[in-house]
Design a protein around this motif. Structure first.
Motif, PDB file in Angstrom:
ATOM      1  N   GLY A  74      39.573  45.940  30.748  1.00 32.83           N
ATOM      2  CA  GLY A  74      39.066  44.862  30.708  1.00 32.83           C
ATOM      3  C   GLY A  74      39.659  43.815  31.713  1.00 32.83           C
ATOM      4  N   ALA A  75      40.829  44.056  32.403  1.00 27.61           N
ATOM      5  CA  ALA A  75      41.481  42.986  33.186  1.00 27.61           C
ATOM      6  C   ALA A  75      40.953  43.143  34.769  1.00 27.61           C
ATOM      7  CB  ALA A  75      42.889  43.319  33.051  1.00 27.61           C
ATOM      8  N   TYR A  76      41.226  42.211  35.447  1.00 22.85           N
ATOM      9  CA  TYR A  76      40.913  42.139  36.955  1.00 22.85           C
ATOM     10  C   TYR A  76      41.712  43.548  37.443  1.00 22.85           C
ATOM     11  CZ  TYR A  76      38.705  37.443  36.929  1.00 22.85           C
ATOM     12  OH  TYR A  76      37.579  36.651  36.660  1.00 22.85           O
TER      13      TYR A  76
ATOM     14  N   VAL B 261      31.458  36.962  31.686  1.00 24.01           N
ATOM     15  CA  VAL B 261      32.310  37.464  30.688  1.00 24.01           C
ATOM     16  C   VAL B 261      33.609  37.402  30.780  1.00 24.01           C
ATOM     17  CG1 VAL B 261      30.231  38.871  30.287  1.00 24.01           C
ATOM     18  CG2 VAL B 261      32.183  39.707  31.398  1.00 24.01           C
ATOM     19  N   SER B 262      34.216  36.901  31.894  1.00 26.46           N
ATOM     20  CA  SER B 262      35.485  36.935  32.282  1.00 26.46           C
ATOM     21  C   SER B 262      36.450  35.821  31.537  1.00 26.46           C
ATOM     22  CB  SER B 262      35.796  36.829  33.657  1.00 26.46           C
ATOM     23  OG  SER B 262      35.140  37.896  34.265  1.00 26.46           O
ATOM     24  N   CYS B 269      37.318  40.444  32.249  1.00 30.88           N
ATOM     25  CA  CYS B 269      37.189  39.953  33.651  1.00 30.88           C
ATOM     26  C   CYS B 269      36.905  41.615  34.356  1.00 30.88           C
ATOM     27  CB  CYS B 269      38.467  39.764  34.285  1.00 30.88           C
ATOM     28  SG  CYS B 269      39.772  39.029  33.269  1.00 30.88           S
ATOM     29  N   GLY B 270      37.456  42.667  34.028  1.00 28.03           N
ATOM     30  CA  GLY B 270      37.362  43.853  34.682  1.00 28.03           C
ATOM     31  C   GLY B 270      35.943  44.731  34.502  1.00 28.03           C
ATOM     32  N   LYS B 271      35.256  43.924  33.395  1.00 25.76           N
ATOM     33  CA  LYS B 271      33.807  44.547  33.333  1.00 25.76           C
ATOM     34  C   LYS B 271      32.737  43.940  34.425  1.00 25.76           C
ATOM     35  CE  LYS B 271      35.231  46.789  29.604  1.00 25.76           C
ATOM     36  NZ  LYS B 271      35.679  48.203  29.680  1.00 25.76           N
TER      37      LYS B 271
END
Lengths: 446, 446
Positions: A74-76, B261-262, B269-271
């Motif tokens: 879920g992280a950048y 959503v970040s 963020c990674g989604k």
């Protein structure tokens, strides 16, 4: 419980290497439209899943999690994509091509399209900059060139020679463009072809590489259908491999290769995974590509993982290899059969000719429309091939895309048909299409 | 087994409405850099998960699957995003604002950034088109305006009044730009502010809406930090709500609201999930927006699902509501405490002033750098605030972003600091920062 939950686990997050399995679970549905353009009605097989048979998948899931800093999906990520996944992709390219690949050359993207836009944005400096594009072409290219304010310099594929990419045509169009003051910056090649479905012979690819080298053109190689080759006499060769096999290295030619998780035998279009590999650019330009990739922070991490899976399928000896290979083979041979069935059906239609379906996911038959049909289209203010496709849709629910959406030799008419409907539905589609076509020709006969 | 697998299930695919839980699982890690810029070190809590307590989450998972044609998360979706998810988001906007929202106004995107690019591409027709942007600003805006060949028309936020957005400044800059022949097309407002962390008073928002209406400017409202407000005297109001509350409808003003959503208390963020809502555009323009969205086919479906979850949290009465609310509250109050601790630490540093942290995820303190430090920076060919940040990084591992990356009143120096490090690490960060700052000032004292 395990069965239910493990299916969910495997279905919903592709940390398993057994992606054909994932894929089959994700695609266990059918759409109303039998010849839909979406890739959502891929062929489907179902499995009873025993996790013990897939120890390599589970190991790989953990390995991938360990490649992600903090295991945080879920992280950048790094703006080019997670380094460990790029390592895997580079290794996959090396295994495919037999030539080295550098993870620093790889930029992971949300599907292949954003990479194409990024390259167009970099290449097109003004309305005097042009990009050589095949006609017919996938409309992403015409749209992206228009959006970025450049000129599409068309080269026509030769339908007579199976949508051949012929060097005299390429040279002629380049010279014509130059004489009009256009700076031609790059050549787009789609191989296997979309919408035309041809697979380029290696000899032809060599000529194209030579041409780009001599003319100083960036070679933009759309290679998203690299797994979709259906005839034994043709093989996919990446343009980077072809240029390396000619002895050309980083200083000789600039090649960008686009790949996607939306095609092949996996077809995970909704996940938006893809990458492009850039070679032969100076470090100045590379910095600009990286800067552009950074503006949007990163591509989605699930898509990044899928891209790494696509480029590193299970290998001989892995627990999952046999069932993986069986499913891959089942899907691709089924696609080949469907392409053949449709090709033959088209050839039987009055006024329709159709080239061999060598690769990709499409047939692009040509249709001689009767004058009355052309006049009826005009009366409705519709392009003739769109008129035919609309009538077909209304009468049968079958969706073809008019050739005018892709470009075609003026005065000729085509339509694009995917080979993706479920195999068992193809005979019924052929029957409906044939009946519609007969009625249409009866109605508009000259 | 259930515990392990259910965590995986919940962790790896957000079909549960209980996203704070998902979020905490996804972020259970810490990075080396204590003040990293990434959002990957969000605060973390751990839970023992009992699926029976979350029947609403499980129901919602099925409902979402049913909203996806063929339950195919791996298939392309509608180019604006899955209709059922847009319905959910529209309902969420209505619940937030008290004014109607239309699912056809919503475009789901891979994070908020692609939406911003799309709007810039639409608005900027030539180098004579300008976009009013706050200074300091989030560099996505300057990058996007430059990439699309337009002009950034700056308006300076007033640091003295807590980074106030003052109407005379806005009017002055608009008139200046007009007098230079620039067609100003739109106004960007980031609320809560990035990097400045202020929350606009509703009165001020009304003035801004009036201004856009009178001047015929599109209002581009970056509202991605809408959940991140830390002071009781301020509340988030969407610009669409403010314009509707002034009685302005579709024909009066064009507002685009960006959401992601970040940020918020979820930080996925990674989604790459996000959306923009467009109101007040003619159908011609709307068609062009849709065409542009179609070029890239669709945004990633997992991100689309997450965006719908962000806009439809569990409600009072839902099984998961209590634990959801507890975790949300825990995260946001912890962020507020961290912001306050950092703000007070900054105020104690020699030569540093810092506005109140009202919202978003940042503080943007101002630093009076000694002349000797400015000279030392020049000698290294470095901007003075970047020089300070580099020295800090090297000495402590703490990452601040120099104010020069965001823009600032010439001759002033700032840095941006996130409030995201884990709360228990903040005291150690403050100690290290304070010690570094003292040494720095000793070293470069005039």
């Amino acid at each position: 419980m395990w069965k239910f939950v493990s299916r969910k686990f495997l279905t919903h997050f592709p940390t398993s290497s057994f992606y054909p399995l994932l894929f089959s679970l994700l695609h266990s549905h059918s759409l109303a439209s039998p010849l839909s353009l979406s890739h959502s009605n891929f062929p489907v097989t179902t499995h009873n899943i025993n996790p013990k048979e897939y120890s390599d998948s589970i190991e790989r899931a953990w390995r991938i999690l360990d490649q992600i800093p903090g295991r945080a999906t879920g992280a950048y990520s790094h703006s080019q994509g997670i380094k460990g996944l790029r390592d895997t992709i580079a290794a996959g390219i090396e295994a495919r091509d037999g030539f080295p690949a550098d993870p620093n050359d790889i930029f992971l993207t949300d599907g292949a399209s954003p990479g194409v836009h990024m390259m167009m944005q970099l290449l097109i400096r003004s309305e005097n900059d042009g990009i050589l594009c095949p006609i017919p072409q996938y409309p992403l290219y015409s749209a992206s060139i228009t959006l970025h304010g450049g000129k599409l310099v068309p080269y026509y594929l030769n339908e007579e020679t199976g949508w051949g990419l012929e060097m005299p045509e390429l040279k002629k169009q380049l010279e014509d463009a130059k004489s009009k003051g256009i700076n031609v910056r790059a050549l787009v090649v789609i191989n296997p072809g979309n919408p035309t479905g041809q697979v380029l012979p290696e000899e032809n690819q060599k000529q194209i590489v030579q041409f780009c080298k001599e003319e100083g053109l960036v070679l933009l190689a759309d290679e998203v259908y690299q797994e979709n080759v259906y005839v034994p006499e043709k093989k996919f060769h990446s343009f980077k491999k072809v240029s390396r096999s000619l002895g050309y290295g980083e200083n000789d030619i600039s090649v960008v290769s686009f790949q996607s998780v939306s095609k092949g035998y996996y077809g995970e279009c909704g996940k938006r995974g893809g990458y492009f590999e850039v070679t032969g650019f100076s470090s100045d330009v590379r910095e600009q590509i990286y800067k552009m990739a950074s503006v949007n922070l990163c591509s989605n991490v699930s898509g990044q993982i899928l891209a790494s899976l696509v480029m590193s399928p299970p290998e001989v000896g892995d627990d999952s290899y046999e069932s993986y290979f069986a499913e891959k083979d089942e899907i691709l041979t089924s696609m080949a059969r469907r392409a053949k069935t449709l090709e033959e059906a088209f050839k039987k239609l009055e006024g329709v000719t159709c080239n061999k379906a060598e690769g990709a996911m499409y047939l692009f038959p040509r249709i001689e429309l009767p004058n009355k049909a052309i006049e009826a289209a005009k009366a409705e203010n519709t392009v003739p091939d769109a008129f035919y496709c609309k009538q077909l849709l209304q009468a049968t629910g079958i969706v073809f895309v008019p050739g005018s959406g892709f470009g075609q030799v003026p005065g000729t008419w085509h339509f694009r048909c995917t080979i993706l409907p479920q195999e068992e539905k193809i005979p019924a589609i052929v029957t409906r299409l044939t009946k519609f076509h007969e009625n249409f020709m009866d109605q508009f006969h000259d």
